[in-house]
Enzyme design. Structure first.
Site, mmCIF file in Angstrom:
data_model
loop_
_atom_site.group_PDB
_atom_site.id
_atom_site.type_symbol
_atom_site.label_atom_id
_atom_site.label_comp_id
_atom_site.label_asym_id
_atom_site.label_seq_id
_atom_site.Cartn_x
_atom_site.Cartn_y
_atom_site.Cartn_z
ATOM 1 N N HIS A 286 0.868 -1.184 0.000
ATOM 2 C CA HIS A 286 0.000 0.000 0.000
ATOM 3 C C HIS A 286 0.909 1.240 0.000
ATOM 4 O O HIS A 286 0.986 1.988 0.982
ATOM 5 C CB HIS A 286 -0.905 -0.036 1.238
ATOM 6 C CG HIS A 286 -2.090 0.873 1.169
ATOM 7 N ND1 HIS A 286 -2.384 1.665 0.074
ATOM 8 C CD2 HIS A 286 -3.067 1.138 2.091
ATOM 9 C CE1 HIS A 286 -3.487 2.356 0.326
ATOM 10 N NE2 HIS A 286 -3.920 2.057 1.531
ATOM 11 N N GLN B 10 -0.268 4.934 0.898
ATOM 12 C CA GLN B 10 -0.488 5.122 2.329
ATOM 13 C C GLN B 10 0.812 5.505 3.033
ATOM 14 O O GLN B 10 0.862 6.449 3.826
ATOM 15 C CB GLN B 10 -1.041 3.831 2.946
ATOM 16 C CG GLN B 10 -1.246 3.907 4.440
ATOM 17 C CD GLN B 10 -2.319 4.910 4.804
ATOM 18 O OE1 GLN B 10 -3.418 4.854 4.271
ATOM 19 N NE2 GLN B 10 -2.020 5.843 5.695
ATOM 20 N N ASP C 18 -2.228 -1.700 12.530
ATOM 21 C CA ASP C 18 -3.202 -1.814 11.437
ATOM 22 C C ASP C 18 -4.126 -2.993 11.757
ATOM 23 O O ASP C 18 -3.876 -3.764 12.693
ATOM 24 C CB ASP C 18 -2.458 -2.007 10.096
ATOM 25 C CG ASP C 18 -3.387 -1.974 8.883
ATOM 26 O OD1 ASP C 18 -4.536 -1.506 9.006
ATOM 27 O OD2 ASP C 18 -2.963 -2.442 7.799
ATOM 28 N N ARG D 136 -2.971 11.776 2.808
ATOM 29 C CA ARG D 136 -3.173 10.949 1.614
ATOM 30 C C ARG D 136 -3.406 11.870 0.413
ATOM 31 O O ARG D 136 -2.864 11.666 -0.672
ATOM 32 C CB ARG D 136 -4.391 10.020 1.794
ATOM 33 C CG ARG D 136 -4.220 8.918 2.836
ATOM 34 C CD ARG D 136 -3.193 7.896 2.395
ATOM 35 N NE ARG D 136 -3.536 7.264 1.121
ATOM 36 C CZ ARG D 136 -4.388 6.244 0.964
ATOM 37 N NH1 ARG D 136 -4.977 5.708 2.013
ATOM 38 N NH2 ARG D 136 -4.615 5.727 -0.234
HETATM 39 N N1 CP Z 1 -6.160 3.730 4.480
HETATM 40 C C1 CP Z 1 -6.925 3.436 3.392
HETATM 41 O O1 CP Z 1 -6.427 3.064 2.329
HETATM 42 O O2 CP Z 1 -8.244 3.627 3.593
HETATM 43 P P1 CP Z 1 -9.425 3.184 2.617
HETATM 44 O O3 CP Z 1 -9.483 1.678 2.639
HETATM 45 O O4 CP Z 1 -10.646 3.820 3.215
HETATM 46 O O5 CP Z 1 -9.129 3.678 1.236
HETATM 47 N N1 NVA Z 2 -4.292 -3.731 5.836
HETATM 48 C C1 NVA Z 2 -5.593 -3.149 5.550
HETATM 49 C C2 NVA Z 2 -5.429 -1.742 5.119
HETATM 50 C C3 NVA Z 2 -6.720 -1.034 4.791
HETATM 51 C C4 NVA Z 2 -6.497 0.352 4.263
HETATM 52 C C5 NVA Z 2 -6.301 -3.973 4.481
HETATM 53 O O1 NVA Z 2 -5.628 -4.367 3.525
HETATM 54 O O2 NVA Z 2 -7.491 -4.216 4.602
#
Ligand code: CP
Ligand code: NVA
Length: 317
Positions: free
Chosen positions: A144, A147, A235, A304
């Site tokens: 990600h 992020q 997380d 973001r």
């Molecule tokens: N942190 C993040 O990516 O949030 P969303 O899943 O709401 O996009």
């Molecule tokens: N680790 C989480 C992040 C969400 C933004 C997921 O992948 O669901």
């Protein structure tokens, strides 16, 4: 870019922090901070004075839920002077077996860039390989990166240069962690990762960081990881794409990794707490920590927008 092959090799994709050099990443953080500063007092719908992406179209494709990624990319692209189209994977012919490669070739004829959230990272790579326009990773099961660009920006706003600082991760070795590991190597900070042995980081990620010379240590001891850290991160215990049936087992394994007041007290006294959100209060973090004075989670969410505007401009330059 990023070791991609074929028609797409000259395109500026943003797939992983590991693909980019430290100067490029640092430049993106600087651009994000400058753009944020220049917008103080402006309504969210106002276009930036330089409107660098005027006339450009960004497609946003979501194969999974999203609040922050969806809204921040949409608003960010408009602030840069561009326009957006948002689709869910299930509305597209992708859901009826059109290949990701053909989808990429078609999108390349209609829009100027694509941001996609898709669980299978190999499909993201396939999209980039078959796309003549930039592809941005809006989250996969593996990483990600957008992020963690916002997270690095947030750390630096709060505490100054991240280079030489210590960040602690307590919890599952998931997609957000992978991007933190990549960031540690590229931005030059120490990362201490605590996860249960059953949910520890993939061997390929450990090898990668070793080969890159990053200061990343993996442990099963949350207290040891957090000791003296400048930033503590947690997380979700169950991420999108994880097997729902494994939820009770994951909760049992991850309970000792909850970021609560006693764990936070082990960090440096001015440590900050970060979480990409959405948070599961009472699971990976307690209310006292996420709502407490050390938490910067809503700055992270805001950033973001600013960090991704820098990414969009870079991809489309
Ligand atoms: N942190 C993040 O990516 O949030 P969303 O899943 O709401 O996009
Ligand atoms: N680790 C989480 C992040 C969400 C933004 C997921 O992948 O669901």
């Amino acid at each position: 870019m990023g070791g991609r092959k074929g028609i797409a090799e000259m395109v500026r994709h943003f797939l992983d922090l590991a693909d980019l050099d430290p100067d490029t990443l640092r430049g993106l953080i600087a651009e994000g901070r400058e753009r944020k500063a220049r917008r103080q007092g402006l309504p969210h719908g106002a276009v930036d004075a330089d409107a660098p992406l005027e006339g450009r179209v960004l497609a946003l494709i979501f194969d999974k839920h999203s609040t922050r990624t969806r809204i921040s990319f949409d608003v960010g692209m408009r602030q840069l002077g561009g326009t957006t189209l948002t689709m869910s994977g299930s509305d597209m012919q992708l859901a009826r077996e059109e290949t990701i490669a053909d989808t990429a070739r078609v999108l390349s004829r209609y829009v100027d860039a694509v941001m996609i959230r898709i669980i299978d990272h190999a499909l993201l790579a396939e999209m980039a390989d078959n796309s003549t326009i930039p592809v941005i990773n809006g989250l996969t099961k593996l990483s990600h990166p957008c992020q963690v660009m916002a997270d690095v920006m947030t750390f630096e706003e709060q505490r100054g240069p991240i280079k030489g600082a210590t960040v602690a991760w307590s919890g599952d070795s998931n997609n957000v962690l992978t991007s933190w590991v990549h960031a540690a190597a590229r931005f030059g900070f120490a990362l201490r990762v605590a996860s249960p042995p059953e949910l520890s980081a993939r061997p390929e990620l450990r090898e990668w960081v070793k080969a890159e010379g990053g200061d990343v240590r993996f442990t099963t001891d949350a207290e040891a990881a957090v000791e003296g850290a400048d930033c503590v991160v947690s997380d979700a215990w169950v991420s999108m794409g994880d097997d729902d049936a494994a939820r009770p087992k994951r909760h049992n394994l991850l309970a000792p990794y909850q970021v609560n007041a006693p764990l936070m007290a082990r960090a440096s006294k001015d440590a900050i707490f970060m979480h990409c959100l959405p948070a599961h209060r009472g699971e990976e973090v307690t209310d006292a920590v996420i709502d407490g004075p050390q938490s910067v989670v809503f700055d992270e969410a805001e950033n973001r927008l600013h960090a991704q505007k820098a990414i969009l401009k870079w991809c489309l330059s």
